[in-house]
Scaffold this motif. Structure first.
Motif, PDB file in Angstrom:
ATOM      1  N   THR A 131       9.867  -0.507  -3.929  1.00  0.00           N
ATOM      2  CA  THR A 131       8.829   0.511  -4.054  1.00  0.00           C
ATOM      3  C   THR A 131       7.448  -0.123  -3.927  1.00  0.00           C
ATOM      4  O   THR A 131       6.570   0.414  -3.251  1.00  0.00           O
ATOM      5  CB  THR A 131       8.960   1.244  -5.401  1.00  0.00           C
ATOM      6  OG1 THR A 131      10.274   1.792  -5.512  1.00  0.00           O
ATOM      7  CG2 THR A 131       7.935   2.347  -5.540  1.00  0.00           C
ATOM      8  N   ILE A 132       7.266  -1.285  -4.556  1.00  0.00           N
ATOM      9  CA  ILE A 132       5.984  -1.990  -4.466  1.00  0.00           C
ATOM     10  C   ILE A 132       5.704  -2.380  -3.023  1.00  0.00           C
ATOM     11  O   ILE A 132       4.587  -2.221  -2.521  1.00  0.00           O
ATOM     12  CB  ILE A 132       5.980  -3.220  -5.389  1.00  0.00           C
ATOM     13  CG1 ILE A 132       5.979  -2.797  -6.854  1.00  0.00           C
ATOM     14  CG2 ILE A 132       4.799  -4.131  -5.104  1.00  0.00           C
ATOM     15  CD1 ILE A 132       4.730  -2.078  -7.308  1.00  0.00           C
ATOM     16  N   LEU A 133       6.736  -2.873  -2.312  1.00  0.00           N
ATOM     17  CA  LEU A 133       6.546  -3.260  -0.912  1.00  0.00           C
ATOM     18  C   LEU A 133       6.149  -2.068  -0.048  1.00  0.00           C
ATOM     19  O   LEU A 133       5.295  -2.186   0.836  1.00  0.00           O
ATOM     20  CB  LEU A 133       7.822  -3.908  -0.368  1.00  0.00           C
ATOM     21  CG  LEU A 133       8.105  -5.320  -0.873  1.00  0.00           C
ATOM     22  CD1 LEU A 133       9.499  -5.764  -0.455  1.00  0.00           C
ATOM     23  CD2 LEU A 133       7.070  -6.288  -0.362  1.00  0.00           C
ATOM     24  N   VAL A 134       6.756  -0.910  -0.301  1.00  0.00           N
ATOM     25  CA  VAL A 134       6.408   0.299   0.453  1.00  0.00           C
ATOM     26  C   VAL A 134       4.950   0.664   0.210  1.00  0.00           C
ATOM     27  O   VAL A 134       4.197   0.962   1.145  1.00  0.00           O
ATOM     28  CB  VAL A 134       7.345   1.465   0.069  1.00  0.00           C
ATOM     29  CG1 VAL A 134       6.815   2.790   0.582  1.00  0.00           C
ATOM     30  CG2 VAL A 134       8.737   1.205   0.578  1.00  0.00           C
ATOM     31  N   HIS A 135       4.511   0.623  -1.043  1.00  0.00           N
ATOM     32  CA  HIS A 135       3.137   1.003  -1.358  1.00  0.00           C
ATOM     33  C   HIS A 135       2.131  -0.041  -0.876  1.00  0.00           C
ATOM     34  O   HIS A 135       1.024   0.312  -0.481  1.00  0.00           O
ATOM     35  CB  HIS A 135       2.983   1.265  -2.856  1.00  0.00           C
ATOM     36  CG  HIS A 135       3.595   2.566  -3.283  1.00  0.00           C
ATOM     37  ND1 HIS A 135       2.943   3.767  -3.153  1.00  0.00           N
ATOM     38  CD2 HIS A 135       4.808   2.866  -3.803  1.00  0.00           C
ATOM     39  CE1 HIS A 135       3.709   4.748  -3.587  1.00  0.00           C
ATOM     40  NE2 HIS A 135       4.862   4.222  -3.979  1.00  0.00           N
ATOM     41  N   LEU A 136       2.505  -1.325  -0.883  1.00  0.00           N
ATOM     42  CA  LEU A 136       1.622  -2.348  -0.327  1.00  0.00           C
ATOM     43  C   LEU A 136       1.430  -2.132   1.177  1.00  0.00           C
ATOM     44  O   LEU A 136       0.337  -2.309   1.709  1.00  0.00           O
ATOM     45  CB  LEU A 136       2.177  -3.744  -0.595  1.00  0.00           C
ATOM     46  CG  LEU A 136       1.999  -4.261  -2.017  1.00  0.00           C
ATOM     47  CD1 LEU A 136       2.809  -5.521  -2.230  1.00  0.00           C
ATOM     48  CD2 LEU A 136       0.531  -4.507  -2.329  1.00  0.00           C
ATOM     49  N   THR A 191       5.476  -9.653  -5.815  1.00  0.00           N
ATOM     50  CA  THR A 191       5.964  -8.275  -5.886  1.00  0.00           C
ATOM     51  C   THR A 191       6.771  -8.056  -7.161  1.00  0.00           C
ATOM     52  O   THR A 191       6.768  -6.959  -7.709  1.00  0.00           O
ATOM     53  CB  THR A 191       6.833  -7.944  -4.667  1.00  0.00           C
ATOM     54  OG1 THR A 191       7.857  -8.914  -4.547  1.00  0.00           O
ATOM     55  CG2 THR A 191       6.004  -7.902  -3.408  1.00  0.00           C
ATOM     56  N   ALA A 192       7.441  -9.090  -7.642  1.00  0.00           N
ATOM     57  CA  ALA A 192       8.196  -8.954  -8.891  1.00  0.00           C
ATOM     58  C   ALA A 192       7.250  -8.696 -10.070  1.00  0.00           C
ATOM     59  O   ALA A 192       7.523  -7.848 -10.927  1.00  0.00           O
ATOM     60  CB  ALA A 192       9.035 -10.197  -9.139  1.00  0.00           C
ATOM     61  N   GLU A 193       6.131  -9.417 -10.111  1.00  0.00           N
ATOM     62  CA  GLU A 193       5.157  -9.189 -11.185  1.00  0.00           C
ATOM     63  C   GLU A 193       4.560  -7.791 -11.098  1.00  0.00           C
ATOM     64  O   GLU A 193       4.385  -7.114 -12.112  1.00  0.00           O
ATOM     65  CB  GLU A 193       4.037 -10.227 -11.093  1.00  0.00           C
ATOM     66  CG  GLU A 193       4.465 -11.635 -11.421  1.00  0.00           C
ATOM     67  CD  GLU A 193       3.378 -12.654 -11.127  1.00  0.00           C
ATOM     68  OE1 GLU A 193       2.350 -12.286 -10.502  1.00  0.00           O
ATOM     69  OE2 GLU A 193       3.559 -13.823 -11.505  1.00  0.00           O
ATOM     70  N   LEU A 194       4.245  -7.351  -9.879  1.00  0.00           N
ATOM     71  CA  LEU A 194       3.700  -6.002  -9.707  1.00  0.00           C
ATOM     72  C   LEU A 194       4.724  -4.939 -10.071  1.00  0.00           C
ATOM     73  O   LEU A 194       4.387  -3.908 -10.658  1.00  0.00           O
ATOM     74  CB  LEU A 194       3.224  -5.813  -8.262  1.00  0.00           C
ATOM     75  CG  LEU A 194       2.008  -6.649  -7.843  1.00  0.00           C
ATOM     76  CD1 LEU A 194       1.807  -6.565  -6.337  1.00  0.00           C
ATOM     77  CD2 LEU A 194       0.770  -6.187  -8.578  1.00  0.00           C
ATOM     78  N   ALA A 195       6.001  -5.182  -9.750  1.00  0.00           N
ATOM     79  CA  ALA A 195       7.051  -4.218 -10.082  1.00  0.00           C
ATOM     80  C   ALA A 195       7.198  -4.079 -11.588  1.00  0.00           C
ATOM     81  O   ALA A 195       7.387  -2.973 -12.106  1.00  0.00           O
ATOM     82  CB  ALA A 195       8.370  -4.646  -9.448  1.00  0.00           C
TER      83      ALA A 195
END
Length: 185
Positions: A97-102, A84-88
């Motif tokens: 935000t990434i976790l919410v969208h995943l 998630t850090a790389e995606l963020a």
């Protein structure tokens, strides 16, 4: 009552020369006991004093950074082991935000399944034969005459982490072989 209408009445009270607490009391006397509170009028009246008569709400907090779910899904399906850090960092948003969208696109985090190591067919046969021989030996002999004791303690030091993937809820995690175990005293 609509908040915009209450703000118009607050502006009237400001032009009338009322202080914040007095304006809140006057509004509550006319429109009901819980129409407004002192804090709201303490916030609005100084804005009127600074010539800001805009009665609409401004967005509060941090600006919402939206992530395109289709783009996120394409990136995750191309490489499901990204963190998630790389995606963020890639989307320039927070990890929350990434976790919410995943979660919105239906992805869950699953740890890869560790297997001892990859065995060929001959190695599997040898293992089965060895296990059967040990079971036969256990039934024929006692266990107490095979116990070995010593006075030193050996601890296995192995600090590897199992990798994880973002997968659909019903899918099976990948299998990854364990590395060779190394012992340290």
């Amino acid at each position: 009552m609509d908040m915009l209408k209450i703000r118009v009445v607050m502006e009237y009270e400001f032009h009338h020369g009322s202080k914040a607490a007095e304006a809140a009391r006057n509004i509550n006397d006319v429109y009901g006991a819980i129409t407004t509170i002192d804090r709201t009028t303490h916030y609005r009246l100084p804005r009127f004093r600074s010539e800001n008569f805009d009665l609409r709400n401004e967005p509060c907090g941090h600006p919402k950074m939206l992530v395109n779910n289709d783009e996120l899904k394409a990136i995750v399906e191309a490489d499901d082991s990204r963190t998630t850090a790389e995606l963020a960092v890639a989307f320039e948003v927070s990890t929350k935000t990434i976790l919410v969208h995943l979660r919105q696109i239906g992805k869950v985090k699953k740890l890869d399944k560790w297997v001892p190591h990859e065995l060929n067919e001959r190695q599997r046969e040898i293992r089965i034969e060895t296990c059967l021989a040990l079971l036969n030996r256990h039934t024929n002999e006692g266990i107490l005459n095979r116990i070995v004791t010593c006075d030193e303690k050996w601890i296995l030091f192995d600090n590897r982490k199992c990798s994880a993937s973002w997968l659909d809820p019903g899918s099976v995690p990948k299998q990854c072989p364990k590395q060779k175990v190394t012992l340290r005293k």
